[in-house]
Design a protein around this motif. Structure first.
Motif, PDB file in Angstrom:
ATOM      1  N   UNK A 296      11.873  -4.540 -60.488  1.00 31.69           N
ATOM      2  CA  UNK A 296      12.211  -3.758 -59.296  1.00 31.69           C
ATOM      3  C   UNK A 296      13.683  -3.937 -58.933  1.00 31.69           C
ATOM      4  N   UNK A 297      14.256  -5.066 -59.277  1.00 34.69           N
ATOM      5  CA  UNK A 297      15.674  -5.287 -58.992  1.00 34.69           C
ATOM      6  C   UNK A 297      16.538  -4.388 -59.857  1.00 34.69           C
ATOM      7  N   UNK A 298      16.220  -4.356 -61.164  1.00 35.46           N
ATOM      8  CA  UNK A 298      17.004  -3.546 -62.096  1.00 35.46           C
ATOM      9  C   UNK A 298      16.253  -3.463 -63.417  1.00 35.46           C
ATOM     10  N   UNK A 299      16.473  -2.389 -64.177  1.00 33.41           N
ATOM     11  CA  UNK A 299      15.905  -2.341 -65.529  1.00 33.41           C
ATOM     12  C   UNK A 299      16.428  -3.522 -66.340  1.00 33.41           C
ATOM     13  N   UNK A 300      15.624  -3.963 -67.294  1.00 37.35           N
ATOM     14  CA  UNK A 300      16.007  -5.177 -68.010  1.00 37.35           C
ATOM     15  C   UNK A 300      15.406  -5.219 -69.403  1.00 37.35           C
ATOM     16  N   UNK A 301      16.020  -6.029 -70.246  1.00 38.71           N
ATOM     17  CA  UNK A 301      15.492  -6.352 -71.572  1.00 38.71           C
ATOM     18  C   UNK A 301      14.430  -7.436 -71.412  1.00 38.71           C
ATOM     19  N   UNK A 302      13.546  -7.532 -72.364  1.00 39.06           N
ATOM     20  CA  UNK A 302      12.534  -8.576 -72.334  1.00 39.06           C
ATOM     21  C   UNK A 302      13.137  -9.973 -72.338  1.00 39.06           C
ATOM     22  N   UNK A 303      14.199 -10.165 -73.095  1.00 34.08           N
ATOM     23  CA  UNK A 303      14.839 -11.481 -73.162  1.00 34.08           C
ATOM     24  C   UNK A 303      15.365 -11.899 -71.789  1.00 34.08           C
ATOM     25  N   UNK A 304      16.016 -10.965 -71.099  1.00 32.39           N
ATOM     26  CA  UNK A 304      16.559 -11.270 -69.772  1.00 32.39           C
ATOM     27  C   UNK A 304      15.423 -11.574 -68.789  1.00 32.39           C
ATOM     28  N   UNK A 305      14.348 -10.808 -68.850  1.00 30.06           N
ATOM     29  CA  UNK A 305      13.195 -11.070 -67.974  1.00 30.06           C
ATOM     30  C   UNK A 305      12.635 -12.466 -68.223  1.00 30.06           C
ATOM     31  N   UNK A 306      12.501 -12.820 -69.484  1.00 27.73           N
ATOM     32  CA  UNK A 306      11.992 -14.140 -69.833  1.00 27.73           C
ATOM     33  C   UNK A 306      12.878 -15.231 -69.223  1.00 27.73           C
ATOM     34  N   UNK A 307      14.179 -15.082 -69.357  1.00 25.75           N
ATOM     35  CA  UNK A 307      15.104 -16.082 -68.818  1.00 25.75           C
ATOM     36  C   UNK A 307      14.993 -16.170 -67.297  1.00 25.75           C
ATOM     37  N   UNK A 308      14.898 -15.038 -66.628  1.00 23.05           N
ATOM     38  CA  UNK A 308      14.790 -15.030 -65.167  1.00 23.05           C
ATOM     39  C   UNK A 308      13.492 -15.693 -64.705  1.00 23.05           C
ATOM     40  N   UNK A 309      12.386 -15.382 -65.372  1.00 25.49           N
ATOM     41  CA  UNK A 309      11.101 -15.968 -64.996  1.00 25.49           C
ATOM     42  C   UNK A 309      11.089 -17.476 -65.255  1.00 25.49           C
ATOM     43  N   UNK A 310      11.620 -17.892 -66.381  1.00 23.98           N
ATOM     44  CA  UNK A 310      11.679 -19.335 -66.677  1.00 23.98           C
ATOM     45  C   UNK A 310      12.509 -20.061 -65.633  1.00 23.98           C
ATOM     46  N   UNK A 311      13.636 -19.477 -65.266  1.00 25.42           N
ATOM     47  CA  UNK A 311      14.509 -20.109 -64.271  1.00 25.42           C
ATOM     48  C   UNK A 311      13.795 -20.163 -62.914  1.00 25.42           C
ATOM     49  N   UNK A 312      13.053 -19.121 -62.581  1.00 28.36           N
ATOM     50  CA  UNK A 312      12.334 -19.092 -61.303  1.00 28.36           C
ATOM     51  C   UNK A 312      11.282 -20.183 -61.219  1.00 28.36           C
ATOM     52  N   UNK A 313      10.648 -20.496 -62.338  1.00 29.35           N
ATOM     53  CA  UNK A 313       9.574 -21.484 -62.350  1.00 29.35           C
ATOM     54  C   UNK A 313      10.069 -22.908 -62.569  1.00 29.35           C
ATOM     55  N   UNK A 314      11.325 -23.068 -62.906  1.00 28.09           N
ATOM     56  CA  UNK A 314      11.847 -24.414 -63.131  1.00 28.09           C
ATOM     57  C   UNK A 314      11.084 -25.103 -64.244  1.00 28.09           C
ATOM     58  N   UNK A 315      10.717 -26.367 -64.055  1.00 27.98           N
ATOM     59  CA  UNK A 315      10.026 -27.110 -65.112  1.00 27.98           C
ATOM     60  C   UNK A 315       8.700 -26.476 -65.532  1.00 27.98           C
ATOM     61  N   UNK A 316       8.035 -25.785 -64.604  1.00 27.54           N
ATOM     62  CA  UNK A 316       6.775 -25.125 -64.961  1.00 27.54           C
ATOM     63  C   UNK A 316       6.993 -23.985 -65.951  1.00 27.54           C
ATOM     64  N   UNK A 317       8.199 -23.439 -65.991  1.00 27.75           N
ATOM     65  CA  UNK A 317       8.492 -22.323 -66.882  1.00 27.75           C
ATOM     66  C   UNK A 317       8.877 -22.724 -68.281  1.00 27.75           C
ATOM     67  N   UNK A 318       9.052 -24.019 -68.519  1.00 28.85           N
ATOM     68  CA  UNK A 318       9.486 -24.484 -69.837  1.00 28.85           C
ATOM     69  C   UNK A 318       8.520 -24.083 -70.943  1.00 28.85           C
ATOM     70  N   UNK A 319       7.247 -24.011 -70.622  1.00 28.52           N
ATOM     71  CA  UNK A 319       6.260 -23.675 -71.647  1.00 28.52           C
ATOM     72  C   UNK A 319       6.035 -22.170 -71.783  1.00 28.52           C
TER      73      UNK A 319
END
Length: 193
Positions: free
Chosen positions: A10-33
């Motif tokens: 909803x913020x902006x169109x994105x590549x899958x790689x960028x989405x993955x990075x954003x979600x991992x960063x949002x989850x912190x240590x929980x996103x590592x896996x």
């Protein structure tokens, strides 16, 4: 996961790689896996459901073409519905955190208001459980179970207080133009800031 991916788009169109990075960063240590392939599978499902559309973007010479994903009107409606949900029977804390991060990142909703809606729901449930506990005879097994539910709801309310405290500062800074509405850990490092 699907709703979090939609909200990030909803913020902006994105590549899958960028989405993955954003979600991992949002989850912190929980996103590592978090598996990158999971994002692409989710995007494919969302595209089949008509919630996102993809377009090929020309890549750099060292990179092949990549798909850029964007929300469709149906996807935008689903994000709005997800943000308005106030269910808490079995909270998925990671999903709720992503909801707050995505709402702030895309300026879809005030995260503090989302926390307040969840708090109202938890307080309603807490009152119901406390009334049921009072109606139980002393020493009953059901009374012990209800006490456990009360303790869990109180812990969830304390966590919501921490969420409100964290997000109220971030949201206020964004409103004054002094900073980002997003959790500073969500985008700053991904975007190189």
């Amino acid at each position: 996961m699907q709703d979090a991916v939609l909200a990030m788009l909803a913020k902006e169109p994105s590549h899958g790689y960028h989405l993955h990075a954003r979600l991992r960063r949002s989850l912190g240590p929980l996103g590592e896996s978090m598996n990158r392939g999971q994002i692409y599978v989710t995007l494919t499902r969302l595209e089949r459901a008509g919630l996102v559309a993809s377009a090929r973007e020309d890549g750099l010479p060292e990179r092949p073409e990549r798909k850029v994903y964007a929300l469709t009107p149906a996807g935008q409606q689903r994000v709005a519905t997800w943000l308005a949900e106030v269910g808490w029977p079995k909270p998925d804390l990671a999903e709720f955190h992503l909801k707050l991060a995505a709402a702030a990142a895309a300026r879809l909703a005030d995260p503090v208001e989302l926390v307040a809606a969840q708090r109202r729901e938890l307080l309603r449930r807490l009152r119901e459980v406390q009334q049921a506990a009072l109606a139980e005879p002393a020493g009953s097994g059901a009374g012990l179970l209800l006490e456990g539910v009360v303790l869990r709801l109180r812990a969830d309310l304390r966590w919501l207080d921490a969420c409100e405290h964290a997000w109220s500062g971030a949201w206020l800074k964004a409103g004054s133009g002094a900073g980002s509405a997003e959790d500073p850990t969500v985008e700053d490092e991904v975007e190189g800031g």
